[in-house]
Design a protein around this motif. Structure first.
Motif, PDB file in Angstrom:
ATOM      1  N   ALA A  25       0.833  -1.210   0.000  1.00 40.99           N
ATOM      2  CA  ALA A  25       0.000   0.000   0.000  1.00 40.99           C
ATOM      3  C   ALA A  25       0.863   1.255   0.000  1.00 40.99           C
ATOM      4  N   ILE A  26       1.912   1.225   0.808  1.00 40.97           N
ATOM      5  CA  ILE A  26       2.810   2.377   0.869  1.00 40.97           C
ATOM      6  C   ILE A  26       3.498   2.596  -0.473  1.00 40.97           C
ATOM      7  N   THR A 146      -4.774   9.182  -0.122  1.00 38.71           N
ATOM      8  CA  THR A 146      -4.219   8.111   0.721  1.00 38.71           C
ATOM      9  C   THR A 146      -4.995   6.808   0.512  1.00 38.71           C
ATOM     10  N   TYR A 147      -5.453   6.599  -0.703  1.00 40.77           N
ATOM     11  CA  TYR A 147      -6.260   5.410  -0.998  1.00 40.77           C
ATOM     12  C   TYR A 147      -5.454   4.126  -0.770  1.00 40.77           C
ATOM     13  N   VAL A 148      -6.103   3.161  -0.131  1.00 35.07           N
ATOM     14  CA  VAL A 148      -5.532   1.822   0.011  1.00 35.07           C
ATOM     15  C   VAL A 148      -6.578   0.810  -0.442  1.00 35.07           C
ATOM     16  N   GLU A 149      -6.090  -0.259  -1.032  1.00 35.28           N
ATOM     17  CA  GLU A 149      -7.012  -1.261  -1.573  1.00 35.28           C
ATOM     18  C   GLU A 149      -7.744  -2.007  -0.467  1.00 35.28           C
ATOM     19  N   LYS A 150      -7.044  -2.301   0.610  1.00 33.10           N
ATOM     20  CA  LYS A 150      -7.681  -3.022   1.705  1.00 33.10           C
ATOM     21  C   LYS A 150      -6.915  -2.795   2.991  1.00 33.10           C
ATOM     22  N   GLU A 151      -7.617  -2.992   4.103  1.00 31.63           N
ATOM     23  CA  GLU A 151      -6.987  -2.925   5.406  1.00 31.63           C
ATOM     24  C   GLU A 151      -6.251  -4.242   5.673  1.00 31.63           C
ATOM     25  N   ALA A 152      -5.254  -4.200   6.519  1.00 30.54           N
ATOM     26  CA  ALA A 152      -4.563  -5.429   6.910  1.00 30.54           C
ATOM     27  C   ALA A 152      -5.469  -6.291   7.789  1.00 30.54           C
ATOM     28  N   CYS A 153      -6.408  -5.661   8.457  1.00 33.76           N
ATOM     29  CA  CYS A 153      -7.379  -6.386   9.276  1.00 33.76           C
ATOM     30  C   CYS A 153      -8.163  -7.354   8.396  1.00 33.76           C
ATOM     31  N   PRO A 154      -8.229  -8.646   8.736  1.00 36.63           N
ATOM     32  CA  PRO A 154      -8.915  -9.630   7.880  1.00 36.63           C
ATOM     33  C   PRO A 154     -10.400  -9.339   7.702  1.00 36.63           C
ATOM     34  N   ASN A 155     -10.983  -8.585   8.649  1.00 33.45           N
ATOM     35  CA  ASN A 155     -12.392  -8.218   8.527  1.00 33.45           C
ATOM     36  C   ASN A 155     -12.593  -6.911   7.769  1.00 33.45           C
ATOM     37  N   GLY A 156     -11.462  -6.262   7.440  1.00 36.81           N
ATOM     38  CA  GLY A 156     -11.544  -4.998   6.714  1.00 36.81           C
ATOM     39  C   GLY A 156     -12.121  -3.871   7.541  1.00 36.81           C
ATOM     40  N   LEU A 157     -12.050  -3.993   8.865  1.00 40.01           N
ATOM     41  CA  LEU A 157     -12.698  -3.012   9.730  1.00 40.01           C
ATOM     42  C   LEU A 157     -11.708  -2.137  10.498  1.00 40.01           C
ATOM     43  N   ALA A 158     -10.745  -2.748  11.155  1.00 39.73           N
ATOM     44  CA  ALA A 158      -9.797  -1.973  11.966  1.00 39.73           C
ATOM     45  C   ALA A 158      -8.880  -1.143  11.076  1.00 39.73           C
ATOM     46  N   PRO A 159      -8.813   0.177  11.296  1.00 45.79           N
ATOM     47  CA  PRO A 159      -7.909   1.030  10.511  1.00 45.79           C
ATOM     48  C   PRO A 159      -6.459   0.606  10.728  1.00 45.79           C
ATOM     49  N   THR A 160      -5.853   0.089   9.713  1.00 42.77           N
ATOM     50  CA  THR A 160      -4.471  -0.386   9.798  1.00 42.77           C
ATOM     51  C   THR A 160      -3.682   0.153   8.602  1.00 42.77           C
ATOM     52  N   THR A 161      -3.920  -0.420   7.449  1.00 42.46           N
ATOM     53  CA  THR A 161      -3.236   0.046   6.239  1.00 42.46           C
ATOM     54  C   THR A 161      -3.565   1.504   5.946  1.00 42.46           C
ATOM     55  N   SER A 162      -4.807   1.897   6.163  1.00 37.74           N
ATOM     56  CA  SER A 162      -5.233   3.267   5.853  1.00 37.74           C
ATOM     57  C   SER A 162      -4.525   4.284   6.738  1.00 37.74           C
ATOM     58  N   THR A 163      -4.373   3.972   8.030  1.00 40.87           N
ATOM     59  CA  THR A 163      -3.695   4.914   8.919  1.00 40.87           C
ATOM     60  C   THR A 163      -2.186   4.945   8.641  1.00 40.87           C
ATOM     61  N   THR A 164      -1.642   3.805   8.219  1.00 38.60           N
ATOM     62  CA  THR A 164      -0.231   3.790   7.820  1.00 38.60           C
ATOM     63  C   THR A 164      -0.007   4.695   6.622  1.00 38.60           C
ATOM     64  N   ALA A 165      -0.932   4.650   5.672  1.00 34.08           N
ATOM     65  CA  ALA A 165      -0.837   5.510   4.485  1.00 34.08           C
ATOM     66  C   ALA A 165      -0.910   6.979   4.880  1.00 34.08           C
ATOM     67  N   GLN A 166      -1.793   7.308   5.791  1.00 33.87           N
ATOM     68  CA  GLN A 166      -1.910   8.689   6.263  1.00 33.87           C
ATOM     69  C   GLN A 166      -0.612   9.147   6.905  1.00 33.87           C
ATOM     70  N   LEU A 167      -0.041   8.260   7.710  1.00 32.42           N
ATOM     71  CA  LEU A 167       1.209   8.578   8.400  1.00 32.42           C
ATOM     72  C   LEU A 167       2.342   8.834   7.409  1.00 32.42           C
ATOM     73  N   VAL A 168       2.415   8.005   6.383  1.00 34.76           N
ATOM     74  CA  VAL A 168       3.479   8.140   5.382  1.00 34.76           C
ATOM     75  C   VAL A 168       3.337   9.445   4.600  1.00 34.76           C
ATOM     76  N   ILE A 169       2.120   9.774   4.193  1.00 33.80           N
ATOM     77  CA  ILE A 169       1.911  11.034   3.468  1.00 33.80           C
ATOM     78  C   ILE A 169       2.220  12.219   4.371  1.00 33.80           C
ATOM     79  N   GLY A 170       1.879  12.109   5.652  1.00 31.25           N
ATOM     80  CA  GLY A 170       2.218  13.168   6.597  1.00 31.25           C
ATOM     81  C   GLY A 170       3.717  13.351   6.730  1.00 31.25           C
TER      82      GLY A 170
END
Length: 325
Positions: A25-26, A146-170
């Motif tokens: 994602a990054i 900061t689009y990501v295809e999917k979260e690392a969470c297997p349920n697609g619910l817990a912000p994981t990949t998306s927050t990492t993307a936000q952090l990297v852009i920041g």
């Protein structure tokens, strides 16, 4: 035993999967950069105000981290929780401030309520979102995708990949601003005076030596008195002076070697066991440079000098205690 191994293997596989999802994602973020990114950076540079960063939920936590990074690299920033903003904290935003709103969906109720309030002023709005069709993206002056295809969470619910993307852009934005501002290592030290990184950039020999005692003996000082001086000043060393000029140094290692060599030390004086032409360092030298000299010479202390005058000792242990090493 076999079950334990299998369990550990499974845990490692899950961890690797998470890391790989976030890594991919990054890597994709670089392809999402548009001219909005440099436009947003130049907007912040041109602003006479601060950067106000807002978010809700996990995005608020990321916003706080980005604020901290900006402040430590020379861009004044303030965190404003999106929920609190619509309940009285909107006054945080001043006329010349640039506002960054962080939201994965860009359409949470708090964001929808906050954006019109921000737009009533003349503040520029930068969106950091993964949804270019969102309310936030459409209302913003600049959009950082900061689009990501999917979260690392297997349920697609817990912000994981998306927050990492936000952090990297920041982080990317902070480093771009750092470079545009010409923020130097000296500037960094001003913002980090208490940390080991800052100390490596500003702490000088004088700052350390002034806190140490000043061991000294004359060339004719009796060996017993030399030993007392070294022990009393607790630096494992003493300078040897003649007519107020440094002529040698005696370390606790020199004392040990003397005791191994001589059964009778009566009659010996400092000049008999000292090492001539000791290594010295000026008081205004950076402590980091003093450390480099110690490492190069394979020694653990230096005599500190100020325009030819002996002023004390700087020891390797001092540098360790200060976090320089």
């Amino acid at each position: 035993m076999n079950n334990t191994f299998t369990s550990a293997q499974r845990i490692i596989e899950l961890a690797k999967r998470t890391i790989e999802i976030e890594r991919n994602a990054i890597g994709h973020l670089a392809e999402l950069l548009t001219t909005d990114f440099p436009d947003a950076a130049n907007c912040i540079i041109a602003s006479k105000g601060r950067v106000i960063i807002s978010g809700i939920g996990k995005s608020a936590i990321i916003a706080s981290k980005i604020v901290a990074t900006l402040n430590s690299t020379g861009t004044p920033a303030i965190f404003m929780h999106a929920g609190d903003a619509i309940h009285g904290d909107l006054g945080t935003i001043q006329d010349n401030d640039v506002v960054i709103c962080i939201s994965k969906s860009g359409s949470t109720p708090e964001i929808k309520m906050l954006i019109p309030l921000i737009k009533r002023g003349n503040n520029k709005l930068i969106a950091m979102t993964g949804n270019l069709d969102s309310f936030l993206a459409k209302q913003a002056d600049y959009v950082l995708n900061t689009y990501v295809e999917k979260e690392a969470c297997p349920n697609g619910l817990a912000p994981t990949t998306s927050t990492t993307a936000q952090l990297v852009i920041g982080d990317a934005l902070a480093i771009v601003l750092l470079n545009l501002k010409g923020f130097s290592s000296t500037d960094f030290a001003k913002y980090h005076p208490g940390g080991s990184l800052g100390k490596r950039l500003y702490l000088r020999v004088a700052d350390i030596a002034k806190n140490n005692q000043i061991p000294r003996v004359d060339t004719d000082t009796d060996i017993k008195k030399v030993i007392v001086e070294i022990s009393k000043k607790m630096l494992g060393v003493t300078a040897v002076l003649q007519d107020e000029k440094i002529v040698g140094i005696i370390t606790d290692g020199d004392i040990r070697r003397m005791l191994n060599k001589h059964d009778n030390i009566k009659g010996l004086s400092a000049k008999d066991i000292m090492t001539a032409n000791p290594q010295t360092v000026e008081m205004d030298t950076l402590a980091l440079k003093a450390l480099e000299l110690m490492q190069k010479k394979g020694i653990s202390q230096l005599l500190a000098m100020d325009k030819g005058q002996y002023k004390g000792v700087i020891h390797l242990h001092n540098l360790i205690n200060e976090g320089i090493l």
